[in-house]
Scaffold this active site. Structure first.
Site, PDB file in Angstrom:
ATOM      1  N   TYR A  98       0.830  -1.203   0.000  1.00  0.00           N
ATOM      2  CA  TYR A  98       0.000   0.000   0.000  1.00  0.00           C
ATOM      3  C   TYR A  98       0.864   1.253   0.000  1.00  0.00           C
ATOM      4  O   TYR A  98       0.740   2.121  -0.872  1.00  0.00           O
ATOM      5  CB  TYR A  98      -0.937  -0.006   1.214  1.00  0.00           C
ATOM      6  CG  TYR A  98      -1.724   1.274   1.370  1.00  0.00           C
ATOM      7  CD1 TYR A  98      -2.894   1.477   0.647  1.00  0.00           C
ATOM      8  CD2 TYR A  98      -1.294   2.291   2.228  1.00  0.00           C
ATOM      9  CE1 TYR A  98      -3.620   2.654   0.776  1.00  0.00           C
ATOM     10  CE2 TYR A  98      -2.011   3.467   2.365  1.00  0.00           C
ATOM     11  CZ  TYR A  98      -3.168   3.641   1.641  1.00  0.00           C
ATOM     12  OH  TYR A  98      -3.878   4.813   1.755  1.00  0.00           O
ATOM     13  N   LYS A 141       1.681   4.104  -2.884  1.00  0.00           N
ATOM     14  CA  LYS A 141       1.356   5.510  -2.626  1.00  0.00           C
ATOM     15  C   LYS A 141       2.579   6.399  -2.832  1.00  0.00           C
ATOM     16  O   LYS A 141       2.466   7.520  -3.349  1.00  0.00           O
ATOM     17  CB  LYS A 141       0.822   5.683  -1.199  1.00  0.00           C
ATOM     18  CG  LYS A 141      -0.521   5.044  -0.932  1.00  0.00           C
ATOM     19  CD  LYS A 141      -1.662   5.670  -1.701  1.00  0.00           C
ATOM     20  CE  LYS A 141      -2.158   6.940  -1.081  1.00  0.00           C
ATOM     21  NZ  LYS A 141      -3.369   7.469  -1.772  1.00  0.00           N
TER      22      LYS A 141
END
Length: 340
Positions: free
Chosen positions: A144, A148
């Protein structure tokens, strides 16, 4: 092209609050783009914004909306939730963001504000009052935050005189509409696990009430559209500006829900890491996504708080809801949700 048209990518937790705050302003055309229609938000705001549906990983879906709506500003909040497969994060966060940047450039968008994550600088070590000079680690703790970080890099590199961009690294979002942080803590209460604690609870943590995070996005938009866009090409940490011991936040949630643990059983971090490693191996052989991971142990045992001076100076950001009031509003919302 209308001068005040704002397209919000993602109408969920953060996106929904941004749309609500935009609707409080005058002389704005507002639209949202998401995978599915947010019927609840449309009903709540009585058609004050236009809803488009599509897949941001498909360039055609994105360009169709840009061509029809002609946004002057794009606020990109869309991202999958935690604990999904690695490929999903890279398809949505990296490839999807690349599609949005291309559309912004093709359709002459003036400003792009991107929702990044404070976790992009986390590698398991303590983060003590770090600012934007903190380097992004070469090896990330999870897919994740890795995705990002890559998306954030794309957005900042796309900044120019014609397309002004900024990225906001939000930390520990909670509030009405939260489906992860506070509900997760309440599930611990429901399962009778509040007496267990990982680590010594001497680690300070940053949480951010959702309305403050939404407000920061509007401030970034205003800056980028101003005659002196000092936020262009810049990244900012966004928090509530109130650090709290990690487990104290959870216990504040439980206390507001009427529960105080009768006693605490503490698991030192090394023991937690050992148990998490075992859980990961079991889930690997069972071909399941583990719920208890080494990342979660490191996350809950590390100091993780950030300096928001740059956001205060450049964006003129100051939290509009303090931590205690944010917790109260969140639990009041959850009580209301239970009744429906």
């Amino acid at each position: 092209m209308p001068m005040n048209s704002v397209l919000v990518i993602g109408s969920g937790f953060l996106g929904g609050h941004i749309i609500r705050q935009l609707c409080e302003r005058e002389n704005l055309r507002i639209a949202a783009f998401d995978l599915f229609e947010n019927e609840k938000l449309l009903h709540e705001l009585h058609g004050q914004f236009t809803m488009y549906t599509g897949d941001l990983t498909k360039q055609g879906d994105i360009e169709r909306v840009f061509e029809e709506f002609h946004p002057r500003v794009v606020i990109h909040t869309a991202s999958p939730v935690h604990n999904l497969a690695r490929d999903i994060y890279f398809e949505v966060n990296v490839d999807g963001t690349a599609n949005i940047i291309k559309a912004c450039q093709k359709f002459n968008v003036d400003a792009l504000v991107y929702t990044s994550s404070a976790g992009v600088v986390f590698n398991g070590a303590d983060l003590i009052n770090v600012d934007e000079s903190q380097p992004i680690p070469e090896v990330h703790m999870d897919a994740y935050n890795e995705s990002k970080a890559l998306a954030e890099k794309q957005v900042l590199e796309a900044s120019s005189e014609s397309l002004k961009t900024a990225a906001l690294r939000v930390a520990g979002l909670f509030g009405p509409g939260d489906r992860q942080l506070v509900p997760g803590m309440l599930s611990v209460l429901k399962n009778g696990q509040t007496k267990f604690q990982l680590g010594d609870n001497l680690n300070l943590f940053d949480f951010t009430y959702i309305e403050n995070a939404a407000y920061a996005h509007l401030l970034a938009m205003d800056n980028l559209l101003s005659s002196n866009p000092t936020a262009n090409g810049q990244v900012f940490f966004i928090t509530n500006g109130q650090v709290i011991y990690f487990w104290d936040f959870a216990r504040a949630i439980w206390a507001h829900a009427g529960h105080v643990p009768p006693y605490i059983i503490k698991f030192p971090r090394p023991v937690g890491m050992l148990l998490a490693t075992a859980a990961e191996w079991v889930c690997y052989f069972l071909k399941k996504e583990p719920g208890f991971t080494r990342f979660r142990v490191q996350f809950s045992c590390a100091n993780r708080y950030f300096n928001i001076q740059k956001a205060e100076d450049v964006l003129k950001y100051h939290p509009i809801v303090d931590l205690e009031e944010g917790i109260r509003r969140t639990l009041a919302w959850m009580d209301t949700e239970k009744k429906h």
